[in-house]
Design a protein around this motif. Structure first.
Motif, PDB file in Angstrom:
ATOM      1  N   GLU A  48      26.255  26.918  54.211  1.00 14.12           N
ATOM      2  CA  GLU A  48      26.051  25.504  53.724  1.00 14.12           C
ATOM      3  C   GLU A  48      27.535  25.006  53.276  1.00 14.12           C
ATOM      4  O   GLU A  48      28.438  24.942  54.125  1.00 14.12           O
ATOM      5  N   ASP A  49      27.845  24.777  51.817  1.00 14.11           N
ATOM      6  CA  ASP A  49      29.028  23.997  51.274  1.00 14.11           C
ATOM      7  C   ASP A  49      30.017  25.161  50.552  1.00 14.11           C
ATOM      8  O   ASP A  49      30.807  24.870  49.730  1.00 14.11           O
ATOM      9  N   ARG A  50      29.780  26.389  51.100  1.00 11.19           N
ATOM     10  CA  ARG A  50      31.036  27.386  50.711  1.00 11.19           C
ATOM     11  C   ARG A  50      30.976  28.665  51.618  1.00 11.19           C
ATOM     12  O   ARG A  50      30.260  28.566  52.671  1.00 11.19           O
ATOM     13  N   PHE A  51      32.126  29.218  51.430  1.00 13.72           N
ATOM     14  CA  PHE A  51      32.663  30.403  52.296  1.00 13.72           C
ATOM     15  C   PHE A  51      33.333  31.601  51.823  1.00 13.72           C
ATOM     16  O   PHE A  51      33.721  31.430  50.595  1.00 13.72           O
ATOM     17  N   ALA A  52      32.796  32.776  52.292  1.00 14.34           N
ATOM     18  CA  ALA A  52      33.504  34.093  52.099  1.00 14.34           C
ATOM     19  C   ALA A  52      34.643  34.073  52.801  1.00 14.34           C
ATOM     20  O   ALA A  52      34.723  33.718  54.066  1.00 14.34           O
ATOM     21  N   VAL A  53      36.054  34.510  52.357  1.00 10.92           N
ATOM     22  CA  VAL A  53      37.252  34.377  53.261  1.00 10.92           C
ATOM     23  C   VAL A  53      37.900  35.825  52.748  1.00 10.92           C
ATOM     24  O   VAL A  53      37.889  36.475  51.548  1.00 10.92           O
ATOM     25  N   THR A  54      38.666  36.265  53.691  1.00 11.06           N
ATOM     26  CA  THR A  54      39.371  37.409  53.181  1.00 11.06           C
ATOM     27  C   THR A  54      40.485  37.361  51.973  1.00 11.06           C
ATOM     28  O   THR A  54      40.732  36.112  51.741  1.00 11.06           O
ATOM     29  N   PRO A  55      40.495  38.499  51.386  1.00  9.35           N
ATOM     30  CA  PRO A  55      41.332  38.005  49.994  1.00  9.35           C
ATOM     31  C   PRO A  55      42.890  38.025  50.504  1.00  9.35           C
ATOM     32  O   PRO A  55      43.018  38.810  51.423  1.00  9.35           O
ATOM     33  N   THR A  56      43.905  37.526  49.818  1.00  7.74           N
ATOM     34  CA  THR A  56      45.205  37.647  50.106  1.00  7.74           C
ATOM     35  C   THR A  56      45.994  38.939  50.133  1.00  7.74           C
ATOM     36  O   THR A  56      45.685  39.550  48.780  1.00  7.74           O
ATOM     37  N   GLY A  57      46.643  39.233  50.955  1.00  3.24           N
ATOM     38  CA  GLY A  57      47.787  40.383  50.652  1.00  3.24           C
ATOM     39  C   GLY A  57      47.120  41.728  50.574  1.00  3.24           C
ATOM     40  O   GLY A  57      47.492  42.774  50.216  1.00  3.24           O
ATOM     41  N   VAL A  58      45.689  41.941  50.997  1.00  2.00           N
ATOM     42  CA  VAL A  58      45.017  43.191  51.046  1.00  2.00           C
ATOM     43  C   VAL A  58      44.871  43.918  52.444  1.00  2.00           C
ATOM     44  O   VAL A  58      44.624  43.130  53.473  1.00  2.00           O
ATOM     45  N   ALA A  59      45.011  44.997  52.679  1.00  2.00           N
ATOM     46  CA  ALA A  59      44.964  45.685  53.681  1.00  2.00           C
ATOM     47  C   ALA A  59      43.613  45.359  54.288  1.00  2.00           C
ATOM     48  O   ALA A  59      42.536  45.750  53.383  1.00  2.00           O
ATOM     49  N   TYR A  60      43.398  45.501  55.528  1.00  2.00           N
ATOM     50  CA  TYR A  60      41.829  45.029  55.963  1.00  2.00           C
ATOM     51  C   TYR A  60      41.102  46.123  55.886  1.00  2.00           C
ATOM     52  O   TYR A  60      39.936  45.991  55.689  1.00  2.00           O
ATOM     53  N   ASP A  61      41.496  47.446  55.815  1.00  2.00           N
ATOM     54  CA  ASP A  61      40.489  48.399  55.634  1.00  2.00           C
ATOM     55  C   ASP A  61      40.326  48.701  54.383  1.00  2.00           C
ATOM     56  O   ASP A  61      39.602  49.698  53.743  1.00  2.00           O
ATOM     57  N   ARG A  62      40.924  48.011  53.391  1.00  2.00           N
ATOM     58  CA  ARG A  62      40.514  48.235  51.826  1.00  2.00           C
ATOM     59  C   ARG A  62      39.774  47.039  51.350  1.00  2.00           C
ATOM     60  O   ARG A  62      39.903  46.955  50.054  1.00  2.00           O
ATOM     61  N   ILE A  63      39.153  46.164  52.068  1.00  2.00           N
ATOM     62  CA  ILE A  63      38.541  45.136  51.671  1.00  2.00           C
ATOM     63  C   ILE A  63      37.030  45.485  51.370  1.00  2.00           C
ATOM     64  O   ILE A  63      36.427  45.847  52.267  1.00  2.00           O
ATOM     65  N   ASP A  64      36.772  45.398  49.957  1.00  2.00           N
ATOM     66  CA  ASP A  64      35.272  45.812  49.735  1.00  2.00           C
ATOM     67  C   ASP A  64      34.453  44.451  49.725  1.00  2.00           C
ATOM     68  O   ASP A  64      35.056  43.623  49.143  1.00  2.00           O
ATOM     69  N   ALA A  65      33.225  44.637  49.895  1.00  2.00           N
ATOM     70  CA  ALA A  65      32.297  43.332  50.137  1.00  2.00           C
ATOM     71  C   ALA A  65      32.408  42.721  48.665  1.00  2.00           C
ATOM     72  O   ALA A  65      32.378  41.419  48.452  1.00  2.00           O
ATOM     73  N   GLY A  66      32.333  43.287  47.571  1.00  2.00           N
ATOM     74  CA  GLY A  66      32.102  42.817  46.113  1.00  2.00           C
ATOM     75  C   GLY A  66      33.241  42.384  45.736  1.00  2.00           C
ATOM     76  O   GLY A  66      33.494  41.211  44.983  1.00  2.00           O
ATOM     77  N   ASP A  67      34.548  42.319  46.391  1.00  2.00           N
ATOM     78  CA  ASP A  67      35.586  41.807  46.071  1.00  2.00           C
ATOM     79  C   ASP A  67      36.204  40.555  46.810  1.00  2.00           C
ATOM     80  O   ASP A  67      37.085  39.715  46.632  1.00  2.00           O
ATOM     81  N   VAL A  68      35.175  40.526  47.903  1.00  2.00           N
ATOM     82  CA  VAL A  68      35.562  39.204  48.773  1.00  2.00           C
ATOM     83  C   VAL A  68      35.259  37.835  48.124  1.00  2.00           C
ATOM     84  O   VAL A  68      34.111  37.671  47.651  1.00  2.00           O
ATOM     85  N   PRO A  69      36.431  37.101  48.026  1.00  2.00           N
ATOM     86  CA  PRO A  69      36.133  35.967  47.361  1.00  2.00           C
ATOM     87  C   PRO A  69      35.259  34.780  48.016  1.00  2.00           C
ATOM     88  O   PRO A  69      35.124  34.735  49.394  1.00  2.00           O
TER      89      PRO A  69
END
Length: 210
Positions: A32-53
């Motif tokens: 809809e009118d919002r989106f989940a996006v990768t956080p800035t400057g974080v290694a791809y294999d260290r991105i946790d779903a709960g931290d995704v902006p």
């Protein structure tokens, strides 16, 4: 908030490593009118779903512990203008080569139909700025394309969902590579707009029914 989309970002972000060096790529998934996006400057294999902006269409972070990608203005502008389900941005080498030359990718291979007839080049602007976002929108709109090259920068690809956006990014990069190779040997022959249109229609029914 956007649990499935945030999980998709955290799981699929590692696929960017095949297309872009270091931590220079980003991707997002819209609902809809919002989106989940990768956080800035974080290694791809260290991105946790709960931290995704999670970001709204005003560009404001409304969920997640980490700051969103520096290219959030571009994601926001593309969603507002075209409404795709997902966006992928990479610095993949062959697409970036043509972006540095300010040379669009012409219809030299039918797989480019996933992105349109031609992949245009958006004018240069500093990364992460509203100016770059506006240039990308303008280029894609003028070419009626699902992707564009960002001058002296990289590649932007969209799709109905994350699978489609990643597939488009992969096929644009493939076409960029073989186009550069063909130009090194001779004069590439382009497919006609009619043929590209016919291929695009075939793609709509391609694959197995679920």
């Amino acid at each position: 908030m956007l649990g499935a989309e945030r999980r998709a970002v955290s799981v699929r972000a590692s696929e960017l490593a095949e297309l872009t060096p270091g931590r220079t790529g980003n991707l997002s998934v819209r609902r809809e009118d919002r989106f989940a996006v990768t956080p800035t400057g974080v290694a791809y294999d260290r991105i946790d779903a709960g931290d995704v902006p999670v970001v709204d269409f005003e560009g404001d972070r409304i969920a997640g512990e980490l700051a969103p990608s520096s290219e959030t203005p571009m994601h926001t502008a593309i969603y507002r203008e075209f409404g795709p389900g997902a966006i992928v941005h990479t610095h993949s080498p062959w697409s970036s080569t043509l972006a540095i030359l300010h040379e669009p990718i012409p219809p030299v291979h039918y797989m480019l139909a996933l992105a349109g007839t031609t992949v245009p080049v958006a004018d240069y602007a500093t990364y992460g700025t509203p100016a770059l976002a506006a240039n990308a929108v303008e280029a894609m709109e003028a070419a009626d394309a699902e992707a564009c090259l960002l001058a002296n920068h990289g590649l932007l690809a969209t799709g109905d969902d994350l699978d489609a956006a990643l597939e488009t990014a992969v096929n644009v990069e493939y076409t960029a590579r073989i186009y550069c190779q063909a130009k090194a040997i001779g004069d590439p022959v382009e497919l006609s707009p009619d043929e590209m249109g016919a291929v695009a229609e075939k793609f709509e029914g391609y694959g197995q029914e679920e």
